[in-house]
Design an enzyme around this catalytic site. Structure first.
Site, short mmCIF file in Angstrom:
data_model
loop_
_atom_site.label_atom_id
_atom_site.label_comp_id
_atom_site.label_asym_id
_atom_site.label_seq_id
_atom_site.Cartn_x
_atom_site.Cartn_y
_atom_site.Cartn_z
N ASP A 1 0.74 -1.27 -0.21
CA ASP A 1 -0.01 0.10 0.01
C ASP A 1 0.80 1.25 -0.19
O ASP A 1 0.43 2.34 -0.26
CB ASP A 1 -1.11 -0.12 1.22
CG ASP A 1 -0.37 0.06 2.52
OD1 ASP A 1 0.69 -0.19 2.54
OD2 ASP A 1 -1.03 -0.09 3.59
N SER A 2 2.28 1.03 0.16
CA SER A 2 3.09 2.33 0.05
C SER A 2 3.24 2.73 -1.53
O SER A 2 3.46 3.77 -1.57
CB SER A 2 4.60 1.62 -0.03
OG SER A 2 4.79 0.55 -0.58
N ASP B 1 -1.00 -6.46 -0.40
CA ASP B 1 -1.20 -5.53 0.95
C ASP B 1 -2.36 -5.53 0.91
O ASP B 1 -3.21 -5.02 0.22
CB ASP B 1 -0.38 -4.29 0.80
CG ASP B 1 0.34 -4.11 2.10
OD1 ASP B 1 0.31 -4.84 3.13
OD2 ASP B 1 1.06 -3.05 2.15
N LYS C 1 -0.75 -9.43 2.83
CA LYS C 1 -0.25 -9.03 4.13
C LYS C 1 -1.11 -7.97 5.05
O LYS C 1 -1.97 -7.44 4.41
CB LYS C 1 1.11 -8.03 3.86
CG LYS C 1 1.84 -7.71 5.06
CD LYS C 1 3.05 -6.97 4.84
CE LYS C 1 3.10 -5.67 4.16
NZ LYS C 1 2.59 -4.67 4.81
N GLU D 1 -1.61 -5.74 8.51
CA GLU D 1 -0.85 -4.80 9.65
C GLU D 1 -1.56 -5.01 10.89
O GLU D 1 -2.91 -5.09 11.00
CB GLU D 1 -1.06 -3.46 9.33
CG GLU D 1 -0.03 -3.01 8.18
CD GLU D 1 0.23 -1.53 7.79
OE1 GLU D 1 -0.16 -0.71 8.83
OE2 GLU D 1 0.76 -1.00 6.94
N GLU E 1 8.69 -3.86 11.22
CA GLU E 1 9.42 -2.51 10.58
C GLU E 1 9.42 -1.64 11.61
O GLU E 1 8.86 -1.40 12.76
CB GLU E 1 7.98 -2.02 9.72
CG GLU E 1 8.39 -0.49 9.32
CD GLU E 1 7.22 -0.30 7.92
OE1 GLU E 1 6.58 -0.88 7.67
OE2 GLU E 1 7.59 0.86 7.51
O1 KIV Z 1 3.71 -1.27 1.61
C1 KIV Z 1 4.84 -1.61 1.92
O2 KIV Z 1 5.63 -1.29 1.03
C2 KIV Z 1 5.19 -2.29 2.94
C3 KIV Z 1 6.80 -2.53 3.12
C4 KIV Z 1 7.46 -1.64 3.42
C5 KIV Z 1 6.61 -3.75 4.25
O3 KIV Z 1 4.25 -2.59 3.87
#
Ligand code: KIV
Length: 282
Positions: free
Chosen positions: A51-52, A90, A119, A121, A188
């Protein structure tokens, strides 16, 4: 050492478990489109449609505005390249908060678009979500520490787990996520010693970002590794090329060639129709 795609095996969830037991380090990087996926796939083990993408590519200040539809769009682009790396999607903010049916639909949608895992959080409070997804045959990677979706609760992007009670809670969370069925956990922005302790306590691999060298693997944002973003650089980022500078210089060269009428050349242009030029354009 050369990295030829054909020499590398397909990476699966059990592969990562095996690698932890063998002490082989895992390399994970973000990929948001087909270009970056093709670039990274031959040299890494895990591709994360993170999600970055929100702050790195879409111009948002943080990851909170990123939607399921946005992840779907970027995941589909990466999945079309059929990567050999494990493809992880994500779960963005609000995609696993509104009830179990909605969570399964969102995560299942990612799997149907080609992800091999998702993934999520958060710590022990996410265990029900993890159990449910694993029960639906969806492998889950956890994410603890400086979890960017919690930026407002943390009061900024701050290192987590520095105090003894916070460190003990993070270790507890990691153990709970493993028990709930996570196949690995991203750590992280936490102290090196805490990441080492968590990694030692778990059977599943940890993947660190700003969590020191003793995790089972490391993850970075591809644009950070390649120097494609300008501005603040976190302490944990190592940039291997000034991608921004190199690419902008190349673009400026082309712009100069256009302005000075050096581009295109005759060789880069087409002639009028002749019998021989009936061949397809090359
Ligand atoms: O969204 C992302 O890029 C992340 C990683 C940095 C672990 O969650």
């Amino acid at each position: 050492m050369s990295h030829h795609p054909q020499q590398l095996p397909n990476v699966t969830v059990p592969t990562l478990q095996l690698w932890k037991s063998q002490g082989r380090r895992i390399v994970m990087v973000t990929a948001y489109d087909a270009v970056t996926a093709r670039l990274a796939d031959p040299v890494v083990d895990v591709l994360l449609v993170g999600d970055s993408v929100g702050n790195v590519c879409l111009g948002f200040d943080n990851t909170l505005p990123v939607s399921v539809a946005m992840i779907n769009h970027h995941l589909e682009a990466v999945a079309r390249t059929k990567p050999r790396s494990l493809l992880v999607a994500d779960m963005p903010f609000l995609s696993f908060h509104l009830g179990m049916d909605d969570t399964v639909r969102n995560a299942g949608g990612f799997m149907q678009r080609g992800a091999a895992a998702v993934k999520v959080e958060g710590g022990a409070k996410r265990c029900d979500v993890v159990r449910k997804l694993v029960d639906c045959e969806i492998p889950v990677m956890g994410h603890l520490g400086l979890t960017p979706q919690s930026v407002n609760v943390m009061g900024g992007f701050k290192v987590q787990g520095r105090e003894a009670t916070a460190a003990a809670k993070l270790l507890e969370d990691a153990v709970a996520l493993e028990a709930a069925g996570c196949f690995s956990i991203v750590l992280e922005g936490i102290p090196t010693a805490l990441a080492a302790e968590v990694t030692k306590a778990l059977r599943i691999p940890t993947i660190g970002i700003g969590a020191g060298p003793q995790c089972s693997g490391q993850v970075l944002v591809l644009h950070d590794v390649l120097g494609l973003v300008q501005g603040h650089k976190a302490k944990f980022v190592r940039t291997y090329v000034d991608g921004y500078g190199v690419l902008q210089a190349a673009l400026a060269q082309w712009a100069g060639d256009v302005r000075e009428a050096r581009f295109p050349s005759a060789a880069e242009s087409y002639g009028a129709a002749t019998p021989a030029s009936a061949a397809p354009a090359g």
